[in-house]
Write a protein that holds these residues in place. Sequence first.
Motif, PDB file in Angstrom:
ATOM      1  N   LEU A 136      52.660  38.443  56.409  1.00  0.00           N
ATOM      2  CA  LEU A 136      52.391  37.435  57.889  1.00  0.00           C
ATOM      3  C   LEU A 136      51.180  36.541  57.233  1.00  0.00           C
ATOM      4  CD1 LEU A 136      52.883  37.064  60.787  1.00  0.00           C
ATOM      5  CD2 LEU A 136      50.797  38.935  60.979  1.00  0.00           C
ATOM      6  N   SER A 137      51.546  35.262  57.715  1.00  0.00           N
ATOM      7  CA  SER A 137      50.641  34.264  57.352  1.00  0.00           C
ATOM      8  C   SER A 137      49.969  34.072  58.779  1.00  0.00           C
ATOM      9  CB  SER A 137      51.392  32.966  57.136  1.00  0.00           C
ATOM     10  OG  SER A 137      50.173  32.129  56.740  1.00  0.00           O
ATOM     11  N   MET A 138      48.785  33.939  58.922  1.00  0.00           N
ATOM     12  CA  MET A 138      48.026  33.743  60.214  1.00  0.00           C
ATOM     13  C   MET A 138      46.869  32.570  59.748  1.00  0.00           C
ATOM     14  SD  MET A 138      47.061  37.322  61.441  1.00  0.00           S
ATOM     15  CE  MET A 138      46.426  36.599  63.163  1.00  0.00           C
ATOM     16  N   PRO A 139      47.429  31.094  59.673  1.00  0.00           N
ATOM     17  CA  PRO A 139      46.734  29.973  59.540  1.00  0.00           C
ATOM     18  C   PRO A 139      45.591  29.794  60.311  1.00  0.00           C
ATOM     19  CG  PRO A 139      49.249  29.169  59.759  1.00  0.00           C
ATOM     20  CD  PRO A 139      49.035  30.741  60.058  1.00  0.00           C
TER      21      PRO A 139
ATOM     22  N   TRP B 185      44.057  33.760  57.156  1.00  0.00           N
ATOM     23  CA  TRP B 185      44.420  35.105  56.514  1.00  0.00           C
ATOM     24  C   TRP B 185      45.825  35.108  56.196  1.00  0.00           C
ATOM     25  CZ3 TRP B 185      42.779  38.425  61.599  1.00  0.00           C
ATOM     26  CH2 TRP B 185      41.351  38.413  61.441  1.00  0.00           C
ATOM     27  N   GLU B 186      45.952  35.403  54.948  1.00  0.00           N
ATOM     28  CA  GLU B 186      47.347  35.897  54.633  1.00  0.00           C
ATOM     29  C   GLU B 186      47.318  37.554  54.343  1.00  0.00           C
ATOM     30  OE1 GLU B 186      50.095  34.150  53.653  1.00  0.00           O
ATOM     31  OE2 GLU B 186      48.584  32.157  54.420  1.00  0.00           O
ATOM     32  N   LEU B 187      48.529  38.008  55.047  1.00  0.00           N
ATOM     33  CA  LEU B 187      48.544  39.455  55.015  1.00  0.00           C
ATOM     34  C   LEU B 187      49.831  40.393  54.460  1.00  0.00           C
ATOM     35  CD1 LEU B 187      48.102  39.765  58.819  1.00  0.00           C
ATOM     36  CD2 LEU B 187      45.990  39.849  56.966  1.00  0.00           C
ATOM     37  N   VAL B 188      49.516  41.135  53.716  1.00  0.00           N
ATOM     38  CA  VAL B 188      50.740  42.094  53.219  1.00  0.00           C
ATOM     39  C   VAL B 188      50.650  43.358  53.600  1.00  0.00           C
ATOM     40  CG1 VAL B 188      51.845  42.966  51.155  1.00  0.00           C
ATOM     41  CG2 VAL B 188      51.267  40.508  51.186  1.00  0.00           C
TER      42      VAL B 188
ATOM     43  N   LEU C  81      49.391  50.295  55.073  1.00  0.00           N
ATOM     44  CA  LEU C  81      47.891  49.796  54.486  1.00  0.00           C
ATOM     45  C   LEU C  81      48.226  47.843  54.631  1.00  0.00           C
ATOM     46  CD1 LEU C  81      45.353  50.200  53.252  1.00  0.00           C
ATOM     47  CD2 LEU C  81      46.513  50.045  51.066  1.00  0.00           C
ATOM     48  N   GLU C  82      47.454  47.554  55.213  1.00  0.00           N
ATOM     49  CA  GLU C  82      47.327  45.933  55.391  1.00  0.00           C
ATOM     50  C   GLU C  82      46.288  45.449  54.447  1.00  0.00           C
ATOM     51  OE1 GLU C  82      45.904  42.696  58.721  1.00  0.00           O
ATOM     52  OE2 GLU C  82      45.972  44.728  59.234  1.00  0.00           O
ATOM     53  N   LEU C  83      47.007  44.676  53.620  1.00  0.00           N
ATOM     54  CA  LEU C  83      45.865  43.844  52.625  1.00  0.00           C
ATOM     55  C   LEU C  83      45.707  42.478  53.292  1.00  0.00           C
ATOM     56  CD1 LEU C  83      47.607  44.701  49.160  1.00  0.00           C
ATOM     57  CD2 LEU C  83      45.772  45.969  50.518  1.00  0.00           C
TER      58      LEU C  83
END
Length: 121
Positions: free
Chosen positions: A33-36, A40-43, A54-56
Amino acid sequence: MTTLKHVCVHVLDLPRSLRFYQEALGLTPQRELSMPDRSWELVFLGDGVTDFQLELCQEVGRTEPFRLGDDTPHVALVADGFDSLKAQHKAQGLIFDELSSGIYFIRDPDGHILEILPKQV
């Protein structure tokens, strides 16, 4: 009632952390998920067995490591093949603490503490 969904850890280098969690613990990416608007960049990583993830989270453009504090919480993981995983982590020099019960602790590249448990605990 509520149910657990995921836990988030902030990482400085997302590809480095992703490699660590895949290679050291066998977790695999479930979604990205990208949250510009937040930079934030999430994996989200999963174990393929449970729904818990587990969210990185990488803050794009951040260059300073995170300061975790004196009472850093930890994430506990139950290991299939506990003895072989422990031997692998020992050979890699990842174990920094071990309890008399055999439970042990490693740190990810950003210093987050991970507790590794056998299935019987």
